[in-house]
Enzyme design. Structure first.
Site, PDB file in Angstrom:
ATOM      1  N   SER A 541      -5.913  13.281 -61.865  1.00  0.00           N
ATOM      2  CA  SER A 541      -6.140  14.571 -61.219  1.00  0.00           C
ATOM      3  C   SER A 541      -7.416  14.484 -60.374  1.00  0.00           C
ATOM      4  O   SER A 541      -7.478  13.664 -59.456  1.00  0.00           O
ATOM      5  CB  SER A 541      -6.216  15.678 -62.270  1.00  0.00           C
ATOM      6  OG  SER A 541      -6.060  16.943 -61.680  1.00  0.00           O
ATOM      7  N   ASP A 623       5.121  16.914 -60.531  1.00  0.00           N
ATOM      8  CA  ASP A 623       3.733  17.362 -60.477  1.00  0.00           C
ATOM      9  C   ASP A 623       3.568  18.294 -59.283  1.00  0.00           C
ATOM     10  O   ASP A 623       3.484  17.846 -58.139  1.00  0.00           O
ATOM     11  CB  ASP A 623       2.802  16.156 -60.347  1.00  0.00           C
ATOM     12  CG  ASP A 623       1.331  16.535 -60.456  1.00  0.00           C
ATOM     13  OD1 ASP A 623       1.023  17.738 -60.456  1.00  0.00           O
ATOM     14  OD2 ASP A 623       0.500  15.613 -60.537  1.00  0.00           O
ATOM     15  N   HIS A 655       2.318  16.617 -64.136  1.00  0.00           N
ATOM     16  CA  HIS A 655       0.919  16.224 -64.017  1.00  0.00           C
ATOM     17  C   HIS A 655       0.502  15.302 -65.155  1.00  0.00           C
ATOM     18  O   HIS A 655      -0.378  14.465 -64.998  1.00  0.00           O
ATOM     19  CB  HIS A 655       0.052  17.484 -64.008  1.00  0.00           C
ATOM     20  CG  HIS A 655      -1.286  17.316 -63.381  1.00  0.00           C
ATOM     21  ND1 HIS A 655      -1.460  16.857 -62.088  1.00  0.00           N
ATOM     22  CD2 HIS A 655      -2.543  17.550 -63.853  1.00  0.00           C
ATOM     23  CE1 HIS A 655      -2.754  16.824 -61.798  1.00  0.00           C
ATOM     24  NE2 HIS A 655      -3.432  17.226 -62.853  1.00  0.00           N
TER      25      HIS A 655
END
Length: 684
Positions: A541, A623, A655
């Protein structure tokens, strides 16, 4: 229902034989299969009579590619635990009846997730609801007559029959196209499909459920943790969080509402332009407390405690002078004290706060603590705790203080088979002479005088933190096991070091935080046991973003290999495809057409001409937070630049990589990548 208990003698013999076996075999570094054997304790709830704990315990079934959670109950005084449910379907959300005889839970044991109940002393579970879709978040009212739950509905439908027909039509349709006419049409890993989460009440005996939060709004809004609704002690009122702003994609303005349990028009009682969540009624019914953020659009603003006096409507800040952002709260039975959790310098302690306000005291300091449940006599607090060397177990602590007592030991015997790397904490000077904190996890068979390759792990958020807690995803011990020194820096933007420290990353994504991380690497090299020529970095991320940023700045070849998981690559394309636009507009001070400066300044894609470091790119198709295009653009640039690179693509993950077999491939590929370039087997 079969009883899963062992006699005291058999238990003693089993424990003795396990201990003997462990004593004969030297502990070994952890493998992925070892991690999958650990049992996962997710939640623990004390019974209203204070005699029992109900909890869920998960076991990984790698062949079935899932984690199976079952319901257990144990006496708070210790003794044998009883398994109340068994596969093949999981259990969540255990909740006690007021008389402590029955436990409600949610399970998809017959297909859809529905509410079931089971007697504390065992027996076959009884199905309570037969709703048209999955339900979640069961809560028992104090009078014992009703159950509260959450489900997704079509807001235009006036009744259950309408919803049932629309659900059936959607499931039967061969057309899988989606239509959207406003933003936030998808979220995290799924499309909204025109549905809303609503809160329902249903009689315990079963029957028709009543929608308490009708309308074209989500109630409660999406949350990564915690229950955003509660029922008053007299069972007459529901408090819940809801966002009524039209432009949800740019709004964090969740507010607290109250509504009679027999229905009516909800009343808004919070006033903050930021997010208000986690409402909890005091046991005496006089107050409602919740967590509140003051700044609009900033999801990582400090969460302070707000106290609402129900009789007068008066609001009061209880923690405005305390520089801690809280994440969970629970009341003492006398309604005079709140128990809270929140990040603090790499730990997630448990705190107390009284109605006097701002008198925070630390009750449990070490570890990653959560799932607070207070005994009815107010003398004991039950909670789960993990550390960097131990998965969750259930603990108890007296509410006046003292050493916590571990109540469960579901992983204790197996832990003795594993050689964990020693965990150390260190502080160093980062950008602007600011003190920065980090964890160091040494290889499990660390030897003084030798030098080891190092992996820098970079956390996401970016407003998050590495803490002294167990993770089944980015597990520091599993990274260290092949022979790496693992370094986990909490740089600028991290939570738990004061709100100013957290704020300092916004608008400065590649600035002070980048310096903090590099200075952390140099600090650890200076400790004398890291080979400066074998250093890699990995992150997910925002951590993936920082890897991509480093990729464009690694001209001195300090890092020999990178792993970028779900990393932001092009800030402008990220803005156009992500869902929670409040995040990017806060972090980069607007949108890319009106305020392009920060998007251009901090976007890694501009530095692609400098890419030269071998990089593994990982991304999931589902995601929607950092959409798949970010990973594909990065991989394309690496390939066109002739940089050694590999793409690991998961069509069925979002994600996070959650399915056990996918997780196994993730770790295997990451370990192989670092082994190729860092060579941990050639320890010098």
């Amino acid at each position: 229902m079969r009883r899963y208990v062992l006699s005291g003698l058999v238990r003693a013999l089993v424990a003795w034989s396990v201990t003997l076996g462990v004593a004969l075999a030297a502990p070994r570094p952890m493998t992925f299969d070892d991690q999958m054997k650990f049992r996962r304790l997710a939640v623990a709830v004390v019974s209203p009579d204070g005699k029992y704990l109900a909890y869920t315990q998960g076991v990984t079934d790698k062949a079935a590619n899932r984690v199976q959670y079952d319901l257990w109950v144990m006496p708070v005084s210790g003794g044998e635990a009883r398994q109340l449910t068994s596969g093949p379907r999981s259990v969540t959300d255990p909740c006690w009846s007021p008389d402590s005889q029955t436990i409600a839970f949610v399970s998809n044991r017959d297909g859809k997730a529905q509410i079931w109940t089971v007697r504390r002393d065992g027996g076959e579970p009884r199905k309570v609801t037969d709703f048209f879709t999955n339900v979640s978040g069961v809560l028992w009212t104090a009078d014992g007559r009703h159950l509260i739950f959450v489900a997704e509905v079509y807001p235009e439908c006036p009744d259950e029959d309408c919803n049932r027909r629309k659900y059936a039509a959607a499931e039967a349709s061969k057309v899988k196209a989606k239509i959207a006419d406003r933003l936030l049409y998808r979220h995290w890993d799924s499309f909204k499909e025109g549905r809303r989460t609503h809160i329902f009440v249903v009689p315990v005996e079963g029957g028709a459920a009543k929608d308490l939060t009708p309308g074209d709004y989500d109630a409660p809004p999406f949350s990564l943790g915690g229950r955003d609704y509660d029922v008053s002690p007299d069972g007459r009122e529901l408090a819940f969080a809801r966002n009524t702003d039209r432009d949800e994609a740019i709004s964090t303005n969740n507010d607290i509402f109250i509504v009679p349990l027999d229905g009516g028009e909800p009343k808004r009682i919070s006033i903050s332009p930021g997010s208000d969540t986690h409402p909890r009624y005091s046991p005496d019914g006089k107050y409602l407390a919740w967590l509140s953020q003051e700044r609009a659009m900033f999801e990582s603003d400090k969460k302070q405690v707000i106290l609402y006096e129900r009789a007068t409507g008066k609001l009061r800040r209880l923690s405005d002078k305390v520089d801690i952002s809280f994440d969970e709260l629970a009341w003492s039975p006398d309604s005079q004290t709140l128990f809270l959790t929140g990040d603090q310098r790499g730990q997630v302690p448990i705190f107390t706060l009284t109605l006097a306000g701002n008198d925070v005291r630390t009750l449990v300091e070490q570890g990653q603590n959560g799932n607070l449940s207070v005994a009815p006599d107010g003398k004991t607090l039950y909670f789960t705790q993990s550390t960097l060397t131990r998965p969750n177990e259930i603990f108890a602590v007296t509410t006046t203080g003292g050493a916590p007592k571990q109540l469960t030991q579901v992983n204790e015997a197996f832990l003795q088979e594993i050689a964990f790397g020693k965990v150390e904490e260190t502080w160093f000077t980062g950008a602007d002479e600011t003190r920065i904190h980090a964890f160091i996890v040494k290889p499990p068979q660390f030897t003084e005088g030798k030098k080891y390759p190092m992996i820098l792990l970079i956390h996401g958020g970016p407003q998050g933190a590495w803490s002294n807690g167990w993770s089944f995803r980015w597990n520091a011990q599993l990274f260290a096991a092949p022979g790496y020194v693992v370094v986990m820096v909490n740089p600028r933007g991290s939570t738990g070091y004061g709100q100013r420290f957290t704020d300092e990353i916004s608008g400065d994504w590649g600035g002070k935080v980048y310096v903090d991380l590099l200075k952390g690497v140099e600090h650890v090299i200076g400790l004398g046991y890291v080979d400066a020529d074998r250093i890699g970095a990995a992150g997910g991320s925002y951590g993936g973003y920082m890897v991509n940023w480093m990729l464009g700045h690694n001209t001195d070849k300090r890092f020999k290999a990178f792993v970028s998981h779900a990393g932001v690559y092009n800030l402008t394309s990220m803005y156009g495809a992500t869902e929670e636009l409040w995040f990017t507009e806060w972090e980069f001070k607007g949108n890319p057409w009106d305020n392009p400066e920060l998007y251009e300044k901090w976007s890694p894609h501009r530095l692609a001409k400098n890419f030269a470091t071998p990089t593994l790119v990982i991304h999931g198709e589902l995601d929607y937070r950092v959409p798949i295009g970010e990973g594909l653009q990065l991989f394309t640039a690496l390939q066109r630049r002739g940089v050694p690179s590999r793409l690991l693509y998961f069509p069925d993950e979002g994600h996070w990589i959650l399915k056990p077999q996918n997780s196994e491939l993730w770790y295997k590929t990451v370990h192989e990548w670092f082994a190729t370039y860092l060579k941990p087997e050639t320890v010098q």
